[in-house]
Design a protein around this motif. Structure first.
Motif, short mmCIF file in Angstrom:
data_model
loop_
_atom_site.label_atom_id
_atom_site.label_comp_id
_atom_site.label_asym_id
_atom_site.label_seq_id
_atom_site.Cartn_x
_atom_site.Cartn_y
_atom_site.Cartn_z
N THR A 1 -7.95 -4.37 1.47
CA THR A 1 -8.27 -3.84 0.15
C THR A 1 -7.89 -2.38 0.08
OG1 THR A 1 -10.51 -3.31 0.85
CG2 THR A 1 -10.18 -5.45 -0.22
N ILE A 2 -7.63 -1.93 -1.13
CA ILE A 2 -7.28 -0.53 -1.37
C ILE A 2 -7.97 -0.13 -2.67
CG2 ILE A 2 -5.13 -0.99 -2.60
CD1 ILE A 2 -3.95 1.34 -0.89
N GLU A 3 -8.47 1.09 -2.72
CA GLU A 3 -9.18 1.57 -3.90
C GLU A 3 -8.24 2.38 -4.78
OE1 GLU A 3 -13.57 2.66 -5.10
OE2 GLU A 3 -12.86 1.29 -3.56
N THR A 4 -8.24 2.07 -6.07
CA THR A 4 -7.42 2.84 -7.02
C THR A 4 -8.19 4.09 -7.44
OG1 THR A 4 -8.28 1.71 -8.96
CG2 THR A 4 -6.35 0.71 -7.89
N PRO A 5 -7.50 5.08 -8.01
CA PRO A 5 -8.19 6.31 -8.44
C PRO A 5 -9.29 6.04 -9.46
CG PRO A 5 -5.82 6.64 -8.45
CD PRO A 5 -6.05 5.18 -8.18
N ASP A 6 -9.16 4.95 -10.25
CA ASP A 6 -10.21 4.66 -11.24
C ASP A 6 -11.32 3.77 -10.66
OD1 ASP A 6 -8.95 2.22 -11.19
OD2 ASP A 6 -8.24 2.28 -13.26
N GLY A 7 -11.34 3.63 -9.32
CA GLY A 7 -12.45 2.94 -8.67
C GLY A 7 -12.32 1.44 -8.57
N GLN A 8 -11.17 0.91 -8.94
CA GLN A 8 -10.96 -0.55 -8.83
C GLN A 8 -10.52 -0.88 -7.41
OE1 GLN A 8 -7.85 -2.09 -11.33
NE2 GLN A 8 -8.34 -4.21 -10.86
N THR A 9 -11.00 -2.01 -6.89
CA THR A 9 -10.59 -2.46 -5.56
C THR A 9 -9.49 -3.51 -5.73
OG1 THR A 9 -12.79 -2.06 -4.69
CG2 THR A 9 -11.38 -3.53 -3.42
N LEU A 10 -8.34 -3.24 -5.09
CA LEU A 10 -7.24 -4.20 -5.13
C LEU A 10 -7.14 -4.92 -3.79
CD1 LEU A 10 -4.40 -1.98 -6.68
CD2 LEU A 10 -5.88 -3.61 -7.87
N ARG A 11 -6.91 -6.22 -3.85
CA ARG A 11 -6.64 -7.00 -2.63
C ARG A 11 -5.13 -7.11 -2.49
NH1 ARG A 11 -9.97 -9.33 0.29
NH2 ARG A 11 -12.16 -9.63 -0.18
N VAL A 12 -4.62 -6.69 -1.33
CA VAL A 12 -3.17 -6.69 -1.11
C VAL A 12 -2.78 -7.98 -0.40
CG1 VAL A 12 -1.23 -5.43 -0.10
CG2 VAL A 12 -3.23 -4.17 -0.96
N PRO A 13 -1.90 -8.80 -1.02
CA PRO A 13 -1.51 -10.05 -0.38
C PRO A 13 -0.58 -9.79 0.81
CG PRO A 13 -0.31 -9.77 -2.44
CD PRO A 13 -1.25 -8.60 -2.32
N VAL A 14 -1.01 -10.25 1.98
CA VAL A 14 -0.24 -10.07 3.21
C VAL A 14 -0.05 -11.46 3.82
CG1 VAL A 14 -0.32 -9.13 5.55
CG2 VAL A 14 -1.06 -7.73 3.63
N GLY A 15 1.16 -11.77 4.23
CA GLY A 15 1.42 -13.08 4.83
C GLY A 15 2.89 -13.22 5.12
N ALA A 16 3.47 -14.38 4.81
CA ALA A 16 4.89 -14.61 5.06
C ALA A 16 5.70 -13.53 4.37
CB ALA A 16 5.30 -15.99 4.54
N GLY A 17 6.64 -12.95 5.10
CA GLY A 17 7.49 -11.90 4.56
C GLY A 17 6.91 -10.50 4.72
N SER A 18 5.72 -10.39 5.31
CA SER A 18 5.09 -9.08 5.49
C SER A 18 5.52 -8.46 6.81
CB SER A 18 3.57 -9.21 5.47
OG SER A 18 3.13 -9.69 4.23
N THR A 19 5.96 -7.20 6.74
CA THR A 19 6.31 -6.45 7.94
C THR A 19 6.18 -4.96 7.64
OG1 THR A 19 7.89 -6.20 9.74
CG2 THR A 19 8.81 -6.38 7.52
N ASP A 20 6.35 -4.14 8.66
CA ASP A 20 6.20 -2.70 8.50
C ASP A 20 7.19 -2.15 7.48
OD1 ASP A 20 4.90 -0.22 9.46
OD2 ASP A 20 6.93 0.31 10.07
N GLY A 21 6.70 -1.35 6.54
CA GLY A 21 7.56 -0.73 5.55
C GLY A 21 7.81 -1.58 4.31
#
Length: 171
Positions: free
Chosen positions: A27-47
């Protein structure tokens, strides 16, 4: 009438190799206080850049911007090289010279590995299909990088052998 778009929200999120393999959604918090879930899986790598449509900045009378998240892989047991994973494989001198069968801890469990005879520290052993999952369903490789180990205590026979090899054998 074209509606102007608010700026994108740009951020980095750090995950481990294990997080990617387990498809953990950081999860990552936006400046307006919303929590975003970041989809990580197939195709995910550094950068890798993940764009979440209309999850960015909200400004009145503007179309909401996107969230643009760059994936960073934290250093750990494995080093990430594209979809390949690199890992150190410690090998004693005698096993590097003579070769051996051993086991390494792969990302999904133990894997048998053959260390060929005369393997130096620059030698890599590639184990196909044991890396990160690509979007096409294939996997990168696991690359074991040989690291030579000395024995814990100095060994007189080994020292004599090395001295004779370096200085020439005097009988």
């Amino acid at each position: 009438v074209k509606v102007e778009t608010a700026p994108d929200f740009v951020a980095d999120v750090t995950v481990s190799v294990e997080d990617i393999l387990n498809k953990v959604r950081p999860t990552i918090e936006t400046p307006d206080g919303q929590t975003l879930r970041v989809p990580v899986g197939a195709g995910s790598t550094d950068g890798q850049v993940i764009r979440l449509k209309e999850a960015g900045h909200r400004i009145e009378n503007l179309k909401r911007g996107d969230a643009v998240i760059t994936l960073r892989v934290a250093p750990g047991r494995f080093r990430v090289d594209g979809f390949d994973l690199k890992v150190d494989l410690p090998v004693t001198i005698e096993n590097a010279v003579l070769g051996c069968e051993t086991t390494i801890d792969g990302p999904l469990g133990p894997l048998p590995v053959t260390v060929p005879a005369w393997s130096g520290s620059d030698h890599q052993i590639r184990i196909p299909g044991e890396g990160l999952l690509m979007e096409n369903g294939e996997r990168g490789d696991l690359v074991a990088e040989i690291r030579l180990l000395l024995w814990e205590k100095p060994d007189d026979k080994m020292i004599d052998l090395m001295r004779s090899l370096r200085e020439g054998l005097y009988l």
